[in-house]
Design a protein around this motif. Structure first.
Motif, PDB file in Angstrom:
ATOM      1  N   ALA A  70       0.816  -1.335   0.040  1.00 50.40           N
ATOM      2  CA  ALA A  70       0.239  -0.146  -0.107  1.00 50.40           C
ATOM      3  C   ALA A  70       0.982   1.204  -0.139  1.00 50.40           C
ATOM      4  CB  ALA A  70      -0.895  -0.217   1.298  1.00 50.40           C
ATOM      5  N   LEU A  71       0.540   2.296  -0.717  1.00 48.22           N
ATOM      6  CA  LEU A  71       1.171   3.467  -0.560  1.00 48.22           C
ATOM      7  C   LEU A  71       0.383   4.441   0.474  1.00 48.22           C
ATOM      8  CD1 LEU A  71       2.803   5.934  -1.753  1.00 48.22           C
ATOM      9  CD2 LEU A  71       0.969   6.444  -3.585  1.00 48.22           C
ATOM     10  N   GLN A  72       1.096   4.807   1.662  1.00 50.27           N
ATOM     11  CA  GLN A  72       0.456   5.865   2.512  1.00 50.27           C
ATOM     12  C   GLN A  72       0.893   7.421   1.895  1.00 50.27           C
ATOM     13  OE1 GLN A  72       1.583   6.797   6.456  1.00 50.27           O
ATOM     14  NE2 GLN A  72      -0.287   5.895   6.935  1.00 50.27           N
ATOM     15  N   LEU A  73      -0.337   8.178   1.668  1.00 53.11           N
ATOM     16  CA  LEU A  73      -0.353   9.425   1.524  1.00 53.11           C
ATOM     17  C   LEU A  73      -0.530  10.420   2.815  1.00 53.11           C
ATOM     18  CD1 LEU A  73      -2.365   9.546  -1.873  1.00 53.11           C
ATOM     19  CD2 LEU A  73       0.139   9.598  -1.614  1.00 53.11           C
ATOM     20  N   GLY A  74       0.278  11.414   2.646  1.00 52.12           N
ATOM     21  CA  GLY A  74      -0.294  12.445   3.615  1.00 52.12           C
ATOM     22  C   GLY A  74      -0.775  13.789   2.780  1.00 52.12           C
ATOM     23  N   GLY A  75      -1.552  14.499   3.480  1.00 51.54           N
ATOM     24  CA  GLY A  75      -1.896  15.839   2.957  1.00 51.54           C
ATOM     25  C   GLY A  75      -3.582  16.041   3.370  1.00 51.54           C
ATOM     26  N   SER A  76      -3.886  17.275   3.145  1.00 55.91           N
ATOM     27  CA  SER A  76      -5.104  17.758   3.519  1.00 55.91           C
ATOM     28  C   SER A  76      -6.083  18.315   2.539  1.00 55.91           C
ATOM     29  CB  SER A  76      -4.972  18.591   4.716  1.00 55.91           C
ATOM     30  OG  SER A  76      -4.379  19.706   4.316  1.00 55.91           O
ATOM     31  N   PRO A  78      -8.288  17.660  -0.819  1.00 56.44           N
ATOM     32  CA  PRO A  78      -9.086  16.527  -1.676  1.00 56.44           C
ATOM     33  C   PRO A  78      -8.339  16.567  -3.109  1.00 56.44           C
ATOM     34  CG  PRO A  78     -10.458  18.138  -0.336  1.00 56.44           C
ATOM     35  CD  PRO A  78      -9.292  18.649  -0.277  1.00 56.44           C
ATOM     36  N   GLN A  79      -8.102  17.499  -3.832  1.00 54.83           N
ATOM     37  CA  GLN A  79      -7.792  17.389  -5.194  1.00 54.83           C
ATOM     38  C   GLN A  79      -6.252  16.714  -5.414  1.00 54.83           C
ATOM     39  OE1 GLN A  79      -9.731  17.145  -7.671  1.00 54.83           O
ATOM     40  NE2 GLN A  79     -11.421  17.469  -6.078  1.00 54.83           N
ATOM     41  N   PRO A  80      -5.340  17.309  -4.690  1.00 52.81           N
ATOM     42  CA  PRO A  80      -3.949  16.815  -4.804  1.00 52.81           C
ATOM     43  C   PRO A  80      -3.725  15.410  -4.392  1.00 52.81           C
ATOM     44  CG  PRO A  80      -3.842  18.933  -3.858  1.00 52.81           C
ATOM     45  CD  PRO A  80      -5.421  18.780  -3.881  1.00 52.81           C
ATOM     46  N   LEU A  81      -4.675  15.035  -3.240  1.00 47.48           N
ATOM     47  CA  LEU A  81      -4.574  13.781  -2.548  1.00 47.48           C
ATOM     48  C   LEU A  81      -5.522  12.932  -3.713  1.00 47.48           C
ATOM     49  CD1 LEU A  81      -5.728  14.470   0.878  1.00 47.48           C
ATOM     50  CD2 LEU A  81      -3.674  13.111   0.274  1.00 47.48           C
ATOM     51  N   ALA A  82      -6.358  13.375  -4.308  1.00 47.32           N
ATOM     52  CA  ALA A  82      -7.227  12.440  -5.432  1.00 47.32           C
ATOM     53  C   ALA A  82      -6.045  12.278  -6.689  1.00 47.32           C
ATOM     54  CB  ALA A  82      -8.117  13.175  -6.028  1.00 47.32           C
ATOM     55  N   GLN A  83      -5.379  13.217  -7.032  1.00 45.66           N
ATOM     56  CA  GLN A  83      -4.335  13.191  -8.122  1.00 45.66           C
ATOM     57  C   GLN A  83      -3.243  12.088  -7.722  1.00 45.66           C
ATOM     58  OE1 GLN A  83      -2.697  16.985  -9.623  1.00 45.66           O
ATOM     59  NE2 GLN A  83      -1.671  15.958 -10.890  1.00 45.66           N
ATOM     60  N   ALA A  84      -2.784  12.230  -6.393  1.00 45.00           N
ATOM     61  CA  ALA A  84      -1.585  11.484  -6.084  1.00 45.00           C
ATOM     62  C   ALA A  84      -2.090  10.082  -5.817  1.00 45.00           C
ATOM     63  CB  ALA A  84      -1.353  12.076  -4.644  1.00 45.00           C
ATOM     64  N   ALA A  85      -3.472   9.835  -5.429  1.00 50.02           N
ATOM     65  CA  ALA A  85      -4.000   8.526  -5.303  1.00 50.02           C
ATOM     66  C   ALA A  85      -4.110   7.529  -6.581  1.00 50.02           C
ATOM     67  CB  ALA A  85      -5.381   8.402  -4.490  1.00 50.02           C
ATOM     68  N   ARG A  86      -4.479   8.452  -7.812  1.00 51.79           N
ATOM     69  CA  ARG A  86      -4.525   7.895  -8.895  1.00 51.79           C
ATOM     70  C   ARG A  86      -3.060   7.638  -9.314  1.00 51.79           C
ATOM     71  NH1 ARG A  86      -8.650   7.515 -12.989  1.00 51.79           N
ATOM     72  NH2 ARG A  86      -7.392   6.939 -15.066  1.00 51.79           N
ATOM     73  N   ILE A  87      -2.050   8.437  -9.281  1.00 52.33           N
ATOM     74  CA  ILE A  87      -0.655   8.063  -9.689  1.00 52.33           C
ATOM     75  C   ILE A  87      -0.370   6.831  -8.854  1.00 52.33           C
ATOM     76  CG2 ILE A  87       1.563   8.929  -9.769  1.00 52.33           C
ATOM     77  CD1 ILE A  87       0.369  11.698  -9.832  1.00 52.33           C
ATOM     78  N   GLY A  88      -0.515   6.897  -7.694  1.00 51.14           N
ATOM     79  CA  GLY A  88      -0.054   5.581  -6.948  1.00 51.14           C
ATOM     80  C   GLY A  88      -0.712   4.538  -7.379  1.00 51.14           C
ATOM     81  N   ILE A  96      -4.493   2.444  -1.369  1.00 50.14           N
ATOM     82  CA  ILE A  96      -4.030   3.890  -1.095  1.00 50.14           C
ATOM     83  C   ILE A  96      -4.632   4.131   0.258  1.00 50.14           C
ATOM     84  CG2 ILE A  96      -4.121   6.270  -1.742  1.00 50.14           C
ATOM     85  CD1 ILE A  96      -2.703   4.195  -3.775  1.00 50.14           C
ATOM     86  N   ASN A  97      -3.566   4.727   1.097  1.00 54.87           N
ATOM     87  CA  ASN A  97      -3.944   4.703   2.722  1.00 54.87           C
ATOM     88  C   ASN A  97      -3.609   6.305   2.871  1.00 54.87           C
ATOM     89  OD1 ASN A  97      -2.707   4.789   5.788  1.00 54.87           O
ATOM     90  ND2 ASN A  97      -4.399   3.599   5.453  1.00 54.87           N
ATOM     91  N   LEU A  98      -4.644   6.891   3.627  1.00 56.69           N
ATOM     92  CA  LEU A  98      -4.337   8.169   4.098  1.00 56.69           C
ATOM     93  C   LEU A  98      -4.015   8.424   5.657  1.00 56.69           C
ATOM     94  CD1 LEU A  98      -4.899  11.494   3.420  1.00 56.69           C
ATOM     95  CD2 LEU A  98      -7.367  11.253   4.155  1.00 56.69           C
ATOM     96  N   ASN A  99      -2.939   8.943   5.720  1.00 61.01           N
ATOM     97  CA  ASN A  99      -2.481   9.229   7.075  1.00 61.01           C
ATOM     98  C   ASN A  99      -3.042  10.112   7.805  1.00 61.01           C
ATOM     99  OD1 ASN A  99      -0.904  10.302   9.448  1.00 61.01           O
ATOM    100  ND2 ASN A  99       0.832   9.058   8.245  1.00 61.01           N
ATOM    101  N   CYS A 100      -3.875   9.678   8.802  1.00 58.62           N
ATOM    102  CA  CYS A 100      -4.649  10.563   9.803  1.00 58.62           C
ATOM    103  C   CYS A 100      -4.164  10.458  11.174  1.00 58.62           C
ATOM    104  CB  CYS A 100      -6.151  10.519   9.923  1.00 58.62           C
ATOM    105  SG  CYS A 100      -6.867  10.714   8.288  1.00 58.62           S
TER     106      CYS A 100
END
Length: 339
Positions: A70-76, A78-88, A96-100
């Motif tokens: 899994a790729l864990q992403l950081g960020g807050s 929505p649109q950059p997170l969505a773009q990064a999720a698709r790239i991953g 794709i895991n979101l760090n909270c």
């Protein structure tokens, strides 16, 4: 906020290794995959903006043997997170895991990580955008969340449950619960992993109330017995520092839970030789790989000799597999002397 179309069913993830900054790089994950063929592995946290604008070949480095990973992403946002999720997802990550949950000062300054526990609406919006971004791929991947129980002195289960409810309504169906609060002021990241009390019962209660969600328990799991006990109340156990400092624990758990032959530490390590020599041929220094191996003989007679040989020699020019064999020989000599 629209709820995206349902994704395929989540796989059962009984055993996983936590994303750990500066530790769970690709070399580490290849080693852990060798030890635990059935575990879900996670990358270090990568900020969404870094994925979009940075060196993806370095940041998203992954060997095919790592799957499922899994790729864990950081960020807050929505649109950059969505773009990064698709790239991953396009790069082949299985989740794709979101760090909270990360409480470091750098994360707080960027208003992500554990800070997001106070903004369930924003997390829900981000998760919905991420799911939508990956749902149109030929093979959609799940979007999941790793969270804490809360932040600072908020000790109300209802607040935690509301966070999960809002994010689940956005389409997230798996939550990795680090069963402690995160203190945003006054504690270091290390202290945040040790000082706030563990409340596994909150994760268990969540699973009872929302049985359709996958709930993975994380935090303070140090032994095979502790990890196994969590399976009575949740869908899985995620190991963090224990998996790194005592990696053979991963192998014991994988064999106990999924079957197979329990292999010796030496046999497992020698199975890593083709990977190590392949990396050395590409110009990777041995020290970047062996730093992840130092705990293999944790608690064993000869373990100190193993660590010492690797630590003292891996940084030297020309260090190669022969150093690993020397470390094993030193360890085996200590074991035989004690027999």
């Amino acid at each position: 906020m629209s709820v995206p179309s349902p994704l395929p069913p989540l796989p059962t993830i009984a055993l996983s290794v936590a994303p750990m900054m500066d530790w769970t790089d690709s070399h580490c994950r290849v080693f852990h995959r060798l030890l635990a063929p059935h575990a879900r592995l996670y990358t270090e946290m990568v900020h969404a903006n870094a994925v979009i604008h940075g060196d993806r070949d370095r940041l998203l480095a992954m060997d095919p043997v790592e799957h499922p990973v899994a790729l864990q992403l950081g960020g807050s946002e929505p649109q950059p997170l969505a773009q990064a999720a698709r790239i991953g997802a396009e790069r082949g990550f299985d989740e794709i895991n979101l760090n909270c949950g990360c409480p470091s000062d750098r994360v707080q300054a960027g208003r992500f990580g554990a800070c997001l526990m106070r903004e369930p609406g924003l997390v829900a919006e981000s998760v919905a955008a991420m799911i939508e971004a990956v749902s149109t791929l030929e093979t959609p991947v799940p979007v999941t969340v790793k969270c804490r129980l809360g932040v600072d002195d908020d000790h109300r289960y209802e607040v935690f449950r509301d966070f999960v409810e809002q994010v689940a309504a956005a389409g997230c169906r798996m939550f990795v619960v680090h069963a402690r609060n995160a203190w945003l002021k006054g504690l270091s990241p290390k202290e945040n992993r040790e000082v706030p009390p563990l409340r596994y019962d909150w994760a268990y209660a969540l699973k009872r109330e929302r049985p359709e969600l996958a709930v993975i328990v994380n935090g303070g799991i140090a032994t095979q017995e502790e990890a196994t006990a969590h399976l009575e109340h949740a869908d899985g156990a995620m190991l963090g520092r224990a998996a790194y400092h005592d990696p053979y624990l991963l192998h014991r758990l994988d064999v106990a839970w999924f079957g197979g032959e329990l292999r010796s530490r030496g046999a497992l390590l020698r199975a890593l030789r083709p990977y190590v020599e392949g990396q050395l041929a590409r110009g990777v220094f041995l020290k970047h790989i062996t730093r992840h191996l130092l705990g293999l003989f944790h608690g064993e007679r000869g373990g100190r000799a193993f660590r010492q040989v690797l630590s003292e020699g891996a940084h030297r020019p020309g260090a190669d597999w022969s150093l690993v064999e020397a470390a094993l020989a030193a360890t085996e000599h200590k074991e035989q002397a004690a027999a």
